[in-house]
Design an enzyme around this catalytic site. Sequence first.
Site, PDB file in Angstrom:
ATOM      1  CG  ASP A  20      55.379 -14.695 -47.466  1.00 39.80           C
ATOM      2  OD1 ASP A  20      54.175 -14.468 -47.681  1.00 39.80           O
ATOM      3  OD2 ASP A  20      56.246 -14.691 -48.375  1.00 39.80           O
ATOM      4  CB  SER A  21      50.690 -12.072 -44.980  1.00 37.79           C
ATOM      5  OG  SER A  21      50.123 -13.204 -44.351  1.00 37.79           O
ATOM      6  CG  ASP A  32      53.453 -18.433 -47.620  1.00 37.05           C
ATOM      7  OD1 ASP A  32      53.130 -19.194 -48.549  1.00 37.05           O
ATOM      8  OD2 ASP A  32      52.928 -17.312 -47.436  1.00 37.05           O
ATOM      9  CE  LYS A  74      50.504 -19.205 -49.903  1.00 35.42           C
ATOM     10  NZ  LYS A  74      51.374 -18.144 -50.445  1.00 35.42           N
ATOM     11  CD  GLU A  86      54.769 -15.174 -53.172  1.00 32.85           C
ATOM     12  OE1 GLU A  86      55.429 -14.420 -53.922  1.00 32.85           O
ATOM     13  OE2 GLU A  86      54.292 -14.810 -52.091  1.00 32.85           O
ATOM     14  CD  GLU A 106      47.767 -12.048 -52.905  1.00 36.54           C
ATOM     15  OE1 GLU A 106      48.490 -13.035 -52.631  1.00 36.54           O
ATOM     16  OE2 GLU A 106      47.810 -10.977 -52.278  1.00 36.54           O
TER      17      GLU A 106
END
Length: 275
Positions: A44-45, A83, A113, A115, A182
């Site tokens: 999602d960057s 993501d 993925k 978080e 990260e």
Amino acid sequence: MKHTVTTFQKAKDEGKKISMLTAYDYSTASLMDAAGIHGILVGDSLGNVILGYEDTISVTMEDMIHHGAAVARGAKNALVVVDMPFMSYQTSVYDAVVNAGRLMKEGRANAVKLEGGQSVAPQIQAICQAGIPVMGHLGLTPQSIHAFGGHKVQGRDEAAARKLLEDAKAIEAAGVFAVVLECVPAELARRVTKELSVPTIGIGAGADCDGQILVYQDMLGLFSDFTPKFVKRFAELGTAMQAAFQAYMEEVEQGAFPAKEHSYGIAKEVIEKLY
Ligand code: KIV
């Protein structure tokens, strides 16, 4: 050979390093695939490096599906992880399963993925039970950037380091096949890597993780809004691209481009008949 969650686990078990990069489009994914990169994350960057947002908060399911499907078409061998965007899984276990399913069906992901630690373990468990592999993400989790108060290294004091280790074990127990770490101190990442049986993939987490990941624009010098300390530039493509754009502009202005070899011919009689 197609990389899968099984080959990722085999790499850890055999002490072989895993290489991952982010990608957001077909042609970049094809190049990474041809280079032999093991896994591609449609991160999602993309909110930052593709869409120009300040953070990843505004990224939507539609954005992830659109870019995920493009990458999946280019990645023949790499494992494609997509993501789950902000608020696509935090709201409920039901939302998490439905949205993970959409990323698989419409975004053609091989895995998703998300978080977070213990607090999202129920979501991870439910998604895994639906037959969808889940990659975890701990440490500096960009969707919580406003809660962290900025881009800061995580897990530096004893309580935070202990919490990170506990979160890693909780999401492993919930079923993740790998965990991104990260911006965490290298020694802590080494300890997490040793304690987990699933692979860790580091970004700003030192050399002892089972694998590494970078945002490709960062490692190619294509994005300069901010450059974290952990980024190494493997090429300066931004400078090369800007020079090429300038050369093109100059040739267009001078009439040097297009030359004869870039133009199409037509029979003289056809042209003459037009007058
Ligand atoms: O979105 C992303 O690119 C990521 C990587 C930084 C791991 O989550």
